[in-house]
Design a protein around this motif. Structure first.
Motif, PDB file in Angstrom:
ATOM      1  N   GLY A   1      -0.913  15.888  78.495  1.00 24.65           N
ATOM      2  CA  GLY A   1      -2.372  15.794  78.472  1.00 24.65           C
ATOM      3  C   GLY A   1      -2.825  14.342  78.568  1.00 24.65           C
ATOM      4  N   GLU A   2      -4.128  14.164  78.663  1.00 28.09           N
ATOM      5  CA  GLU A   2      -4.682  12.813  78.721  1.00 28.09           C
ATOM      6  C   GLU A   2      -4.710  12.202  77.317  1.00 28.09           C
ATOM      7  N   ALA A   3      -4.753  10.892  77.268  1.00 28.11           N
ATOM      8  CA  ALA A   3      -4.806  10.190  75.977  1.00 28.11           C
ATOM      9  C   ALA A   3      -6.138  10.495  75.282  1.00 28.11           C
ATOM     10  N   PRO A   4      -6.123  10.638  73.943  1.00 29.20           N
ATOM     11  CA  PRO A   4      -7.374  10.886  73.217  1.00 29.20           C
ATOM     12  C   PRO A   4      -8.274   9.655  73.243  1.00 29.20           C
ATOM     13  N   ILE A   5      -9.575   9.906  73.188  1.00 27.34           N
ATOM     14  CA  ILE A   5     -10.542   8.807  73.099  1.00 27.34           C
ATOM     15  C   ILE A   5     -11.421   9.026  71.872  1.00 27.34           C
ATOM     16  N   VAL A   6     -11.887   7.934  71.288  1.00 25.55           N
ATOM     17  CA  VAL A   6     -12.754   7.995  70.112  1.00 25.55           C
ATOM     18  C   VAL A   6     -14.168   8.317  70.594  1.00 25.55           C
ATOM     19  N   THR A   7     -14.766   9.355  69.995  1.00 26.84           N
ATOM     20  CA  THR A   7     -16.127   9.733  70.378  1.00 26.84           C
ATOM     21  C   THR A   7     -17.153   9.366  69.303  1.00 26.84           C
ATOM     22  N   ASP A   8     -16.682   9.176  68.058  1.00 24.20           N
ATOM     23  CA  ASP A   8     -17.611   8.844  66.972  1.00 24.20           C
ATOM     24  C   ASP A   8     -16.802   8.308  65.792  1.00 24.20           C
TER      25      ASP A   8
ATOM     26  N   PHE B   1     -15.295   6.876  56.777  1.00 17.93           N
ATOM     27  CA  PHE B   1     -13.965   7.401  56.494  1.00 17.93           C
ATOM     28  C   PHE B   1     -13.507   8.469  57.484  1.00 17.93           C
ATOM     29  N   THR B   2     -14.195   8.603  58.576  1.00 18.87           N
ATOM     30  CA  THR B   2     -13.796   9.618  59.565  1.00 18.87           C
ATOM     31  C   THR B   2     -13.877   9.048  60.981  1.00 18.87           C
ATOM     32  N   MET B   3     -13.166   9.681  61.831  1.00 21.29           N
ATOM     33  CA  MET B   3     -13.183   9.315  63.247  1.00 21.29           C
ATOM     34  C   MET B   3     -13.088  10.615  64.042  1.00 21.29           C
ATOM     35  N   SER B   4     -13.899  10.742  65.055  1.00 25.04           N
ATOM     36  CA  SER B   4     -13.836  11.917  65.928  1.00 25.04           C
ATOM     37  C   SER B   4     -13.140  11.534  67.223  1.00 25.04           C
ATOM     38  N   LEU B   5     -12.208  12.371  67.614  1.00 25.24           N
ATOM     39  CA  LEU B   5     -11.459  12.153  68.850  1.00 25.24           C
ATOM     40  C   LEU B   5     -11.724  13.293  69.812  1.00 25.24           C
ATOM     41  N   LYS B   6     -11.547  13.003  71.085  1.00 26.45           N
ATOM     42  CA  LYS B   6     -11.702  14.019  72.117  1.00 26.45           C
ATOM     43  C   LYS B   6     -10.572  13.819  73.125  1.00 26.45           C
ATOM     44  N   TRP B   7     -10.020  14.926  73.624  1.00 26.13           N
ATOM     45  CA  TRP B   7      -9.025  14.842  74.677  1.00 26.13           C
ATOM     46  C   TRP B   7      -9.072  16.130  75.477  1.00 26.13           C
ATOM     47  N   ARG B   8      -8.515  16.040  76.639  1.00 26.50           N
ATOM     48  CA  ARG B   8      -8.438  17.214  77.492  1.00 26.50           C
ATOM     49  C   ARG B   8      -7.030  17.784  77.357  1.00 26.50           C
TER      50      ARG B   8
END
Length: 127
Positions: free
Chosen positions: A103-110, A114-121
């Motif tokens: 898959g593609e590398a995850p990217i930070v969306t938010d 104390f939190t981080m949201s990631l998105k990946w395909r």
């Protein structure tokens, strides 16, 4: 006849036909994903057309196939007089299953304190 199978290729082989004192010059191979050979396509036996017209082996590694898929094959012999009819359709030959594609590398969306949201395909069916 199936010689061996992997996720992306199949090794096939066939018997040399009776050639009545005029030897086979080369073979043509075709394959399909349907037993009735509809939508069949030619299988290259060598990198160039010239080399294909010199292909006298009775075995071939067919590359670039889809994992976990079924294929049927036919062979045609060519000599100085002309070409044979296509052989009877082979038995079904199946490639092996494969692990998922990368898959593609995850990217930070938010981000928050104390939190981080990631998105990946997710890897799809790229075969």
């Amino acid at each position: 006849q199936l010689d061996s199978s992997r996720p992306f290729d199949i090794n096939i082989r066939w018997q040399e036909p009776e050639f009545y004192r005029i030897p086979v010059v080369y073979y043509l191979i075709r394959m399909a994903t349907f037993e009735d050979m509809r939508d069949c396509r030619s299988v290259p036996t060598a990198p160039t057309v010239q080399q294909q017209h010199e292909f006298r082996k009775t075995r071939l590694k067919v590359k670039g196939l889809r994992p976990n898929s079924t294929y049927w094959f036919q062979v045609c012999a060519v000599n100085q007089i002309g070409h044979s009819d296509w052989s009877t359709v082979s038995h079904a030959m199946r490639t092996m299953p494969a692990p998922p594609a990368i898959g593609e590398a995850p990217i930070v969306t938010d981000t928050e304190s104390f939190t981080m949201s990631l998105k990946w395909r997710a890897p799809g069916d790229f075969w």
